[in-house]
Design a protein around this motif. Sequence first.
Motif, PDB file in Angstrom:
ATOM      1  N   ILE A   1       0.822  -1.210   0.000  1.00  0.00           N
ATOM      2  CA  ILE A   1       0.000   0.000   0.000  1.00  0.00           C
ATOM      3  C   ILE A   1       0.854   1.257   0.000  1.00  0.00           C
ATOM      4  CG2 ILE A   1      -0.218  -0.045   2.520  1.00  0.00           C
ATOM      5  CD1 ILE A   1      -2.981   1.231   2.178  1.00  0.00           C
ATOM      6  N   GLU A   2       1.969   1.224   0.720  1.00  0.00           N
ATOM      7  CA  GLU A   2       2.830   2.402   0.768  1.00  0.00           C
ATOM      8  C   GLU A   2       3.394   2.731  -0.609  1.00  0.00           C
ATOM      9  OE1 GLU A   2       3.235   4.534   3.106  1.00  0.00           O
ATOM     10  OE2 GLU A   2       2.018   3.438   4.542  1.00  0.00           O
ATOM     11  N   THR A   3       3.768   1.702  -1.354  1.00  0.00           N
ATOM     12  CA  THR A   3       4.313   1.908  -2.697  1.00  0.00           C
ATOM     13  C   THR A   3       3.262   2.514  -3.611  1.00  0.00           C
ATOM     14  OG1 THR A   3       5.805   0.017  -2.425  1.00  0.00           O
ATOM     15  CG2 THR A   3       5.399   0.776  -4.676  1.00  0.00           C
ATOM     16  N   MET A   4       2.041   1.984  -3.538  1.00  0.00           N
ATOM     17  CA  MET A   4       0.966   2.491  -4.381  1.00  0.00           C
ATOM     18  C   MET A   4       0.597   3.924  -4.025  1.00  0.00           C
ATOM     19  SD  MET A   4      -1.618  -0.669  -4.986  1.00  0.00           S
ATOM     20  CE  MET A   4      -2.411   0.299  -6.243  1.00  0.00           C
ATOM     21  N   LEU A   5       0.527   4.209  -2.726  1.00  0.00           N
ATOM     22  CA  LEU A   5       0.169   5.557  -2.306  1.00  0.00           C
ATOM     23  C   LEU A   5       1.263   6.561  -2.650  1.00  0.00           C
ATOM     24  CD1 LEU A   5      -1.610   5.132   1.148  1.00  0.00           C
ATOM     25  CD2 LEU A   5      -2.586   5.759  -1.050  1.00  0.00           C
ATOM     26  N   ARG A   6       2.504   6.124  -2.556  1.00  0.00           N
ATOM     27  CA  ARG A   6       3.617   7.013  -2.897  1.00  0.00           C
ATOM     28  C   ARG A   6       3.532   7.426  -4.363  1.00  0.00           C
ATOM     29  NH1 ARG A   6       7.617   3.719  -1.935  1.00  0.00           N
ATOM     30  NH2 ARG A   6       7.318   3.905   0.314  1.00  0.00           N
ATOM     31  N   GLU A   7       3.134   6.502  -5.209  1.00  0.00           N
ATOM     32  CA  GLU A   7       2.993   6.794  -6.634  1.00  0.00           C
ATOM     33  C   GLU A   7       1.797   7.713  -6.891  1.00  0.00           C
ATOM     34  OE1 GLU A   7       1.931   4.564 -10.852  1.00  0.00           O
ATOM     35  OE2 GLU A   7       2.383   3.357  -9.079  1.00  0.00           O
ATOM     36  N   ALA A   8       0.700   7.462  -6.183  1.00  0.00           N
ATOM     37  CA  ALA A   8      -0.530   8.216  -6.435  1.00  0.00           C
ATOM     38  C   ALA A   8      -0.589   9.540  -5.673  1.00  0.00           C
ATOM     39  CB  ALA A   8      -1.739   7.358  -6.053  1.00  0.00           C
ATOM     40  N   GLU A   9       0.165   9.663  -4.598  1.00  0.00           N
ATOM     41  CA  GLU A   9       0.040  10.814  -3.696  1.00  0.00           C
ATOM     42  C   GLU A   9       0.137  12.177  -4.380  1.00  0.00           C
ATOM     43  OE1 GLU A   9       1.617  12.152   0.737  1.00  0.00           O
ATOM     44  OE2 GLU A   9       2.568  10.487  -0.325  1.00  0.00           O
ATOM     45  N   PRO A  10       1.042  12.372  -5.355  1.00  0.00           N
ATOM     46  CA  PRO A  10       1.110  13.687  -5.998  1.00  0.00           C
ATOM     47  C   PRO A  10      -0.187  14.095  -6.700  1.00  0.00           C
ATOM     48  CG  PRO A  10       3.086  12.413  -6.476  1.00  0.00           C
ATOM     49  CD  PRO A  10       2.107  11.474  -5.844  1.00  0.00           C
ATOM     50  N   PHE A  11      -1.041  13.113  -6.992  1.00  0.00           N
ATOM     51  CA  PHE A  11      -2.276  13.391  -7.720  1.00  0.00           C
ATOM     52  C   PHE A  11      -3.499  13.459  -6.792  1.00  0.00           C
ATOM     53  CE2 PHE A  11       0.688  10.948 -10.303  1.00  0.00           C
ATOM     54  CZ  PHE A  11       0.834  11.752 -11.409  1.00  0.00           C
ATOM     55  N   LEU A  12      -3.323  13.082  -5.530  1.00  0.00           N
ATOM     56  CA  LEU A  12      -4.425  13.044  -4.572  1.00  0.00           C
ATOM     57  C   LEU A  12      -4.416  14.281  -3.685  1.00  0.00           C
ATOM     58  CD1 LEU A  12      -4.064   9.331  -3.355  1.00  0.00           C
ATOM     59  CD2 LEU A  12      -5.522  10.184  -5.205  1.00  0.00           C
ATOM     60  N   ASP A  13      -5.603  14.711  -3.262  1.00  0.00           N
ATOM     61  CA  ASP A  13      -5.643  15.820  -2.318  1.00  0.00           C
ATOM     62  C   ASP A  13      -5.589  15.256  -0.895  1.00  0.00           C
ATOM     63  OD1 ASP A  13      -8.277  15.143  -1.394  1.00  0.00           O
ATOM     64  OD2 ASP A  13      -9.160  16.243  -3.061  1.00  0.00           O
ATOM     65  N   PRO A  14      -5.316  16.102   0.100  1.00  0.00           N
ATOM     66  CA  PRO A  14      -5.173  15.616   1.484  1.00  0.00           C
ATOM     67  C   PRO A  14      -6.379  14.842   1.989  1.00  0.00           C
ATOM     68  CG  PRO A  14      -4.340  17.853   1.304  1.00  0.00           C
ATOM     69  CD  PRO A  14      -4.985  17.541  -0.011  1.00  0.00           C
ATOM     70  N   ALA A  15      -7.568  15.249   1.620  1.00  0.00           N
ATOM     71  CA  ALA A  15      -8.773  14.555   2.086  1.00  0.00           C
ATOM     72  C   ALA A  15      -8.850  13.139   1.519  1.00  0.00           C
ATOM     73  CB  ALA A  15     -10.021  15.340   1.682  1.00  0.00           C
ATOM     74  N   GLN A  16      -8.453  12.968   0.267  1.00  0.00           N
ATOM     75  CA  GLN A  16      -8.464  11.636  -0.346  1.00  0.00           C
ATOM     76  C   GLN A  16      -7.444  10.716   0.325  1.00  0.00           C
ATOM     77  OE1 GLN A  16      -7.746  13.035  -4.315  1.00  0.00           O
ATOM     78  NE2 GLN A  16      -9.897  12.933  -4.909  1.00  0.00           N
ATOM     79  N   ILE A  17      -6.266  11.250   0.604  1.00  0.00           N
ATOM     80  CA  ILE A  17      -5.242  10.465   1.300  1.00  0.00           C
ATOM     81  C   ILE A  17      -5.724  10.081   2.688  1.00  0.00           C
ATOM     82  CG2 ILE A  17      -2.900  10.522   2.253  1.00  0.00           C
ATOM     83  CD1 ILE A  17      -2.146  12.400  -0.065  1.00  0.00           C
ATOM     84  N   GLN A  18      -6.359  11.013   3.374  1.00  0.00           N
ATOM     85  CA  GLN A  18      -6.874  10.749   4.711  1.00  0.00           C
ATOM     86  C   GLN A  18      -7.935   9.649   4.695  1.00  0.00           C
ATOM     87  OE1 GLN A  18      -8.464  14.203   6.668  1.00  0.00           O
ATOM     88  NE2 GLN A  18      -8.829  13.144   8.601  1.00  0.00           N
ATOM     89  N   ASP A  19      -8.797   9.648   3.691  1.00  0.00           N
ATOM     90  CA  ASP A  19      -9.819   8.610   3.574  1.00  0.00           C
ATOM     91  C   ASP A  19      -9.192   7.232   3.385  1.00  0.00           C
ATOM     92  OD1 ASP A  19     -11.837  10.443   3.878  1.00  0.00           O
ATOM     93  OD2 ASP A  19     -12.312  10.602   1.739  1.00  0.00           O
ATOM     94  N   ILE A  20      -8.144   7.161   2.572  1.00  0.00           N
ATOM     95  CA  ILE A  20      -7.462   5.887   2.344  1.00  0.00           C
ATOM     96  C   ILE A  20      -6.793   5.412   3.619  1.00  0.00           C
ATOM     97  CG2 ILE A  20      -5.555   4.774   1.113  1.00  0.00           C
ATOM     98  CD1 ILE A  20      -6.240   6.539  -1.302  1.00  0.00           C
ATOM     99  N   ARG A  21      -6.137   6.317   4.332  1.00  0.00           N
ATOM    100  CA  ARG A  21      -5.469   5.965   5.587  1.00  0.00           C
ATOM    101  C   ARG A  21      -6.486   5.477   6.622  1.00  0.00           C
ATOM    102  NH1 ARG A  21      -0.401   4.660   4.628  1.00  0.00           N
ATOM    103  NH2 ARG A  21       0.868   6.370   3.801  1.00  0.00           N
ATOM    104  N   ALA A  22      -7.637   6.121   6.654  1.00  0.00           N
ATOM    105  CA  ALA A  22      -8.676   5.717   7.603  1.00  0.00           C
ATOM    106  C   ALA A  22      -9.155   4.297   7.315  1.00  0.00           C
ATOM    107  CB  ALA A  22      -9.845   6.697   7.547  1.00  0.00           C
ATOM    108  N   ALA A  23      -9.298   3.963   6.039  1.00  0.00           N
ATOM    109  CA  ALA A  23      -9.717   2.606   5.665  1.00  0.00           C
ATOM    110  C   ALA A  23      -8.639   1.588   6.027  1.00  0.00           C
ATOM    111  CB  ALA A  23     -10.019   2.553   4.168  1.00  0.00           C
ATOM    112  N   GLU A  24      -7.376   1.960   5.834  1.00  0.00           N
ATOM    113  CA  GLU A  24      -6.270   1.075   6.218  1.00  0.00           C
ATOM    114  C   GLU A  24      -6.253   0.862   7.726  1.00  0.00           C
ATOM    115  OE1 GLU A  24      -1.384   0.840   5.855  1.00  0.00           O
ATOM    116  OE2 GLU A  24      -2.428   2.760   5.656  1.00  0.00           O
ATOM    117  N   HIS A  25      -6.456   1.931   8.483  1.00  0.00           N
ATOM    118  CA  HIS A  25      -6.474   1.823   9.938  1.00  0.00           C
ATOM    119  C   HIS A  25      -7.621   0.942  10.415  1.00  0.00           C
ATOM    120  CE1 HIS A  25      -4.151   5.898  10.287  1.00  0.00           C
ATOM    121  NE2 HIS A  25      -3.378   4.888   9.937  1.00  0.00           N
TER     122      HIS A  25
END
Length: 203
Positions: A113-137
């Motif tokens: 997941i970290e590899t995928m998010l690192r690739e996608a992160e430049p294209f995601l806004d903070p709220a989208q990243i937070q939603d993904i992290r919440a689902a992982e948690h």
Amino acid sequence: MTEKSTKRLPGRPKHAEEDISIQQTIIQTASKLFMEYGYETVTLQQIGKSCSVSKPTIYYHFTSKPELFKVAFTTMLQNVSRLTSHMLDQAEDLESGLVCLAEARLGNPHAEIETMLREAEPFLDPAQIQDIRAAEHGIHEVLATHFQRAMDQNGLQTDDPYFLAETFSTMMLMGNREDNHHKYGSNLSLGKKLVDLFLRGAQ
């Protein structure tokens, strides 16, 4: 009613049920493609072609590729969370439940997941990243609940249950290494080995 007022938006499904079905199909297809090829490689055209819908249809359901990625990824993680909860609840004990989880996880290896998010992160806004992290948690919280229960019953030594949950999840990344399946045989064999190491350590 004028023709202009009754005209449908491009790509808009005809019925509510069909609307939901198409949305789910897009999410499932996007999840598979993102997991297999990563964020940047996959295009909306490719997703549309794979699930037989037009690009306007995708845009009707999702405002952008980053938003589709967020929804696809959080949906996948939420499904993993539900499966984790079900397997541990149905198991006779924590160890057998963890072995079932490990076997299932090793049978469906995917990019970290970290590899995928690192690739996608430049294209995601903070709220989208937070939603993904919440689902992982959410997955870690399910594991942590069962680890805490085992501690309360003296089945595990006292520790931070969330730390144990993150550690167990990290060990499951062994499934991403194809050579491990040749070394240790079946997913069940490797799963038992990893769970034994996790629960008892390398004394």
